[in-house]
Design a protein around this motif. Structure first.
Motif, PDB file in Angstrom:
ATOM      1  N   UNK A  64       0.816  -1.210   0.000  1.00 15.76           N
ATOM      2  CA  UNK A  64       0.000   0.000   0.000  1.00 15.76           C
ATOM      3  C   UNK A  64       0.849   1.259   0.000  1.00 15.76           C
ATOM      4  N   UNK A  65       0.229   2.359   0.365  1.00 14.24           N
ATOM      5  CA  UNK A  65       0.928   3.628   0.488  1.00 14.24           C
ATOM      6  C   UNK A  65       0.283   4.458   1.574  1.00 14.24           C
ATOM      7  N   UNK A  66       0.930   5.539   1.958  1.00 17.40           N
ATOM      8  CA  UNK A  66       0.597   6.276   3.181  1.00 17.40           C
ATOM      9  C   UNK A  66      -0.892   6.595   3.315  1.00 17.40           C
ATOM     10  N   UNK A  67      -1.499   7.158   2.275  1.00 17.67           N
ATOM     11  CA  UNK A  67      -2.906   7.567   2.390  1.00 17.67           C
ATOM     12  C   UNK A  67      -3.832   6.378   2.645  1.00 17.67           C
TER      13      UNK A  67
ATOM     14  N   UNK B 176     -12.094  19.668   2.603  1.00 18.92           N
ATOM     15  CA  UNK B 176     -12.773  18.382   2.784  1.00 18.92           C
ATOM     16  C   UNK B 176     -11.957  17.243   2.189  1.00 18.92           C
ATOM     17  N   UNK B 177     -11.167  17.560   1.151  1.00 20.67           N
ATOM     18  CA  UNK B 177     -10.339  16.547   0.490  1.00 20.67           C
ATOM     19  C   UNK B 177      -9.201  17.242  -0.242  1.00 20.67           C
ATOM     20  N   UNK B 178      -8.144  16.488  -0.529  1.00 22.43           N
ATOM     21  CA  UNK B 178      -7.015  17.004  -1.299  1.00 22.43           C
ATOM     22  C   UNK B 178      -6.938  16.274  -2.636  1.00 22.43           C
ATOM     23  N   UNK B 179      -6.452  16.939  -3.664  1.00 22.51           N
ATOM     24  CA  UNK B 179      -6.336  16.254  -4.958  1.00 22.51           C
ATOM     25  C   UNK B 179      -5.276  15.153  -4.894  1.00 22.51           C
ATOM     26  N   UNK B 180      -5.613  13.978  -5.411  1.00 26.84           N
ATOM     27  CA  UNK B 180      -4.663  12.860  -5.390  1.00 26.84           C
ATOM     28  C   UNK B 180      -4.619  12.170  -6.740  1.00 26.84           C
ATOM     29  N   UNK B 181      -3.542  11.428  -6.979  1.00 27.80           N
ATOM     30  CA  UNK B 181      -3.478  10.570  -8.157  1.00 27.80           C
ATOM     31  C   UNK B 181      -4.361   9.367  -7.875  1.00 27.80           C
ATOM     32  N   UNK B 182      -4.468   8.470  -8.865  1.00 28.03           N
ATOM     33  CA  UNK B 182      -5.335   7.309  -8.688  1.00 28.03           C
ATOM     34  C   UNK B 182      -4.754   6.271  -7.742  1.00 28.03           C
ATOM     35  N   UNK B 183      -3.490   6.457  -7.351  1.00 34.34           N
ATOM     36  CA  UNK B 183      -2.926   5.564  -6.338  1.00 34.34           C
ATOM     37  C   UNK B 183      -2.866   6.254  -4.979  1.00 34.34           C
ATOM     38  N   UNK B 184      -3.499   7.435  -4.888  1.00 36.37           N
ATOM     39  CA  UNK B 184      -3.619   8.103  -3.590  1.00 36.37           C
ATOM     40  C   UNK B 184      -2.513   9.070  -3.233  1.00 36.37           C
ATOM     41  N   UNK B 185      -1.611   9.355  -4.181  1.00 40.03           N
ATOM     42  CA  UNK B 185      -0.517  10.278  -3.903  1.00 40.03           C
ATOM     43  C   UNK B 185      -1.038  11.711  -4.004  1.00 40.03           C
TER      44      UNK B 185
ATOM     45  N   UNK C 173       4.478  -5.862   5.229  1.00 35.20           N
ATOM     46  CA  UNK C 173       3.742  -4.728   4.670  1.00 35.20           C
ATOM     47  C   UNK C 173       4.753  -3.844   3.959  1.00 35.20           C
ATOM     48  N   UNK C 174       4.437  -3.498   2.713  1.00 37.24           N
ATOM     49  CA  UNK C 174       5.353  -2.687   1.914  1.00 37.24           C
ATOM     50  C   UNK C 174       4.704  -1.357   1.558  1.00 37.24           C
ATOM     51  N   UNK C 175       5.503  -0.297   1.622  1.00 31.36           N
ATOM     52  CA  UNK C 175       5.006   1.042   1.294  1.00 31.36           C
ATOM     53  C   UNK C 175       5.885   1.662   0.224  1.00 31.36           C
ATOM     54  N   UNK C 176       5.251   2.334  -0.714  1.00 34.14           N
ATOM     55  CA  UNK C 176       5.974   3.055  -1.761  1.00 34.14           C
ATOM     56  C   UNK C 176       5.038   4.055  -2.399  1.00 34.14           C
ATOM     57  N   UNK C 177       5.488   4.709  -3.458  1.00 31.99           N
ATOM     58  CA  UNK C 177       4.624   5.632  -4.183  1.00 31.99           C
ATOM     59  C   UNK C 177       4.614   7.045  -3.636  1.00 31.99           C
ATOM     60  N   UNK C 178       4.781   7.190  -2.346  1.00 23.41           N
ATOM     61  CA  UNK C 178       4.851   8.495  -1.700  1.00 23.41           C
ATOM     62  C   UNK C 178       5.532   8.299  -0.354  1.00 23.41           C
ATOM     63  N   UNK C 179       5.929   9.398   0.283  1.00 27.25           N
ATOM     64  CA  UNK C 179       6.634   9.294   1.563  1.00 27.25           C
ATOM     65  C   UNK C 179       5.729   8.684   2.628  1.00 27.25           C
ATOM     66  N   UNK C 180       6.294   7.778   3.406  1.00 26.98           N
ATOM     67  CA  UNK C 180       5.581   7.184   4.538  1.00 26.98           C
ATOM     68  C   UNK C 180       5.832   8.060   5.764  1.00 26.98           C
TER      69      UNK C 180
ATOM     70  N   UNK D  92      -1.888  -3.484  13.430  1.00 25.00           N
ATOM     71  CA  UNK D  92      -1.717  -4.795  12.795  1.00 25.00           C
ATOM     72  C   UNK D  92      -0.641  -5.669  13.433  1.00 25.00           C
ATOM     73  N   UNK D  93       0.258  -5.038  14.187  1.00 23.46           N
ATOM     74  CA  UNK D  93       1.373  -5.794  14.747  1.00 23.46           C
ATOM     75  C   UNK D  93       2.460  -6.078  13.718  1.00 23.46           C
ATOM     76  N   UNK D  94       2.356  -5.441  12.561  1.00 23.68           N
ATOM     77  CA  UNK D  94       3.330  -5.665  11.486  1.00 23.68           C
ATOM     78  C   UNK D  94       3.980  -4.339  11.094  1.00 23.68           C
ATOM     79  N   UNK D  95       5.299  -4.309  11.079  1.00 26.42           N
ATOM     80  CA  UNK D  95       6.009  -3.094  10.688  1.00 26.42           C
ATOM     81  C   UNK D  95       5.909  -2.887   9.180  1.00 26.42           C
ATOM     82  N   UNK D  96       5.907  -1.629   8.746  1.00 26.18           N
ATOM     83  CA  UNK D  96       5.906  -1.311   7.326  1.00 26.18           C
ATOM     84  C   UNK D  96       7.350  -1.164   6.844  1.00 26.18           C
ATOM     85  N   UNK D  97       7.678  -1.876   5.775  1.00 28.75           N
ATOM     86  CA  UNK D  97       8.981  -1.711   5.128  1.00 28.75           C
ATOM     87  C   UNK D  97       8.801  -0.719   3.986  1.00 28.75           C
ATOM     88  N   UNK D  98       9.355   0.481   4.164  1.00 24.43           N
ATOM     89  CA  UNK D  98       9.214   1.495   3.120  1.00 24.43           C
ATOM     90  C   UNK D  98      10.288   1.300   2.056  1.00 24.43           C
TER      91      UNK D  98
END
Length: 568
Positions: free
Chosen positions: A306-309, A536-545, A331-338, A350-356
């Protein structure tokens, strides 16, 4: 940094090098994996699962249709415009087996964006979801596309469920606008025509283009990154190497909420997971959190990409927090800063660390990732095997460890170049194979790297560099903040001033004074925002960035309008 610097940075059992030529092409990996894991599940969606054996059979049928019922030749481009549904891997791998170059196309594109991408890539065929076929109808006369295959969401489901799902989407939810494409072939008809027919299995060279992956266009005109078979094979091997012994062949269940047409999910789920026989649970619409959480509750999933958002949204969902996470180990994070606050919350829930990790379209995409053995929150980890990184100054000189400069990458996953854009290629890729990422980074003594920010997003306040990521990280720790963004706006006194945008959590009663006080307590004077705007919301790409560029453009338009008003 030299190769020797990186070699001793990898955990025990992780090789410093991979053999990028281990497989001749993607087809070789697909064939081997589909034979080895024939009875194992490959992709699941809407209650239906395709095994690796079924994926090979169906992709072969599609390849046979393309070769026997169209005039498409190896090297021709085929645009694939679908969300996360079972048809996606069938079509992509079928197209590759027929020797075609896949052009991943965002299904949420406007007609204007589709027209640009189809013409820029020279696509001759299109496979799209019926939901956007009305846009294809509008665009196709202005393009060179001659062959159209249309599919509906439920097409690969069992007969009764297929009819029900397609009817509900079309007639109840009204999600399929009327369209007229007389030349279009239904995907199920194409598969029926190809089933059992002989075809010539394509055997491209490793340096041949497999995918034209268009950049998001957040930096200007969308350009097609030419990703070769070797690029993608190398990156799947690199990702597998760093996942190491933590992921077992044929036993992992991975949640796939990010769109497969995006390079991050494409490489992870369609490429790296194929190599280990992973089972990918396709989430068609991750914005529908209740449906997504319901789907997650049905699986003892072992991995999440996933990603931060998305992490923030899920952790704020009460039903998600009730799920059983006992099997989750990666859990893997990419696409934007975590953001650190997000990483900590996910770990708590979740008890699981995110590997950015870090990557970009031009690097197929993974450049670096935190390892399971050593996960440093706030860094993007170490380069994947066979990858070199360095930071340079504005003159192109390599800087010593600990210096802030532009991150450059060299490795077998670095693209061939931009499609038909030599000038743009030369700006980013030098003769020695070093790619400028446009990101400002620091390489630490231990080899782990930190992204300070995007070069173009940096804010210059009275000669001081201010990095939006830092401000957003600070702001994210304020209770009540759901989303936030920081940009630079023109300022007569300081050149640029900082403006921050805040989306509050439901029920939270945040004020500007609270935000300013929080920032004042956490950042030095020149990093203080001059303006705060609640939205109310911020503009994002389709992957939530979050699209800072759109926010900047809005502010410039306001400023221009204000000046015009003063003149009048």
């Amino acid at each position: 940094m030299t190769e020797n610097f990186w070699k001793d940075k990898y955990p025990a059992g992780v090789p410093a090098e991979i053999n990028a030529d281990q497989y001749a092409n993607i087809q070789a990996v697909l064939k081997l994996s589909c034979q080895r894991f024939a009875d194992k599940p490959a992709f699941s969606n809407l209650g239906k699962t395709l095994t690796y054996g079924e994926l090979y059979e169906l992709s072969g049928a599609f390849a046979a249709f393309l070769q026997n019922h169209t005039d498409l030749k190896p090297g021709d481009r085929i645009a694939v415009q679908m969300p996360n549904i079972l048809q996606y891997p069938v079509v992509v791998f079928g197209a590759m087996r027929a020797g075609l170059i896949v052009v991943n196309t965002n299904p949420l594109y406007t007609a204007r964006e589709m027209e640009h991408q189809f013409n820029d890539s020279g696509a001759k065929a299109l496979v799209c979801l019926a939901n956007m076929a009305h846009l294809a109808q509008e665009v196709l006369p202005k393009t060179g596309i001659r062959h159209v295959i249309v599919t509906e969401v439920g097409d690969l489901l069992p007969t009764f469920k297929r009819l029900l799902v397609n009817a509900v989407i079309k007639h109840v939810k009204k999600m399929v606008p009327p369209y007229s494409l007389p030349q279009a072939v239904k995907l199920n008809d194409a598969l029926a025509k190809g089933r059992g027919r002989a075809f010539t299995e394509a055997s491209p060279q490793s340096g041949d283009i497999a995918v034209l992956q268009y950049t998001g266009g957040t930096t200007g005109v969308a350009k097609g990154a030419m990703l070769t078979h070797r690029n993608l094979v190398a990156n799947m091997l690199q990702v597998k190497a760093l996942m190491g012994a933590n992921m077992s062949d044929g036993r992992e269940i991975l949640i796939a909420p990010l769109p497969l047409y995006h390079i991050y999910a494409f490489t992870f789920h369609c490429m790296a997971m194929m190599l280990i026989g992973g089972h990918n649970i396709l989430i068609t619409n991750p914005r529908d959190l209740p449906s997504m959480v319901k789907e997650l509750s049905q699986w003892k999933f072992t991995g999440f990409v996933g990603l931060n958002t998305l992490f923030v949204a899920l952790c704020n969902n009460e039903e998600f927090r009730k799920l059983d996470f006992s099997s989750l180990k990666a859990t893997f994070s990419g696409g934007m800063a975590l953001q650190q606050a997000t990483a900590e919350r996910w770990n708590d829930v979740t008890g699981c660390a995110i590997c950015e990790g870090f990557g970009m379209t031009e690097t197929s995409p993974v450049v670096s990732v935190n390892t399971f053995e050593k996960n440093e929150i706030g860094t993007i980890g170490i380069p994947v095997p066979s990858t070199l990184c360095k930071v340079i100054d504005d003159a192109g000189n390599e800087l010593p460890l600990g210096s802030v400069g532009e991150l450059c990458v060299k490795g077998p996953q670095v693209m061939k170049g931009y499609w038909q854009r030599q000038e743009a290629t030369d700006e980013i890729l030098d003769a020695d194979g070093w790619l400028k990422t446009g990101d400002i980074a620091v390489i630490q003594e231990d080899g782990y790297m930190r992204i300070v920010d995007r070069k173009k997003d940096m804010i210059l306040v009275s000669g001081f560099n201010v990095y939006p990521n830092e401000l957003e990280d600070v702001l994210a720790t304020l209770p009540g903040v759901l989303q936030c963004a920081a940009i630079g706006i023109p300022d007569e006194k300081s050149g640029e001033a900082i403006k921050i945008f805040v989306v509050a959590k439901p029920g939270a009663s945040l004020t500007k004074d609270q935000v300013m006080e929080h920032m004042r307590s956490n950042v030095t004077g020149y990093k203080m925002p001059k303006a705060v705007e609640f939205r109310d919301a911020l503009p994002t790409t389709n992957v939530g960035k979050i699209l800072r560029r759109e926010l900047r453009d809005e502010e410039l338009k306001k400023l221009t309008a204000k000046k015009e008003q003063v003149k009048a």
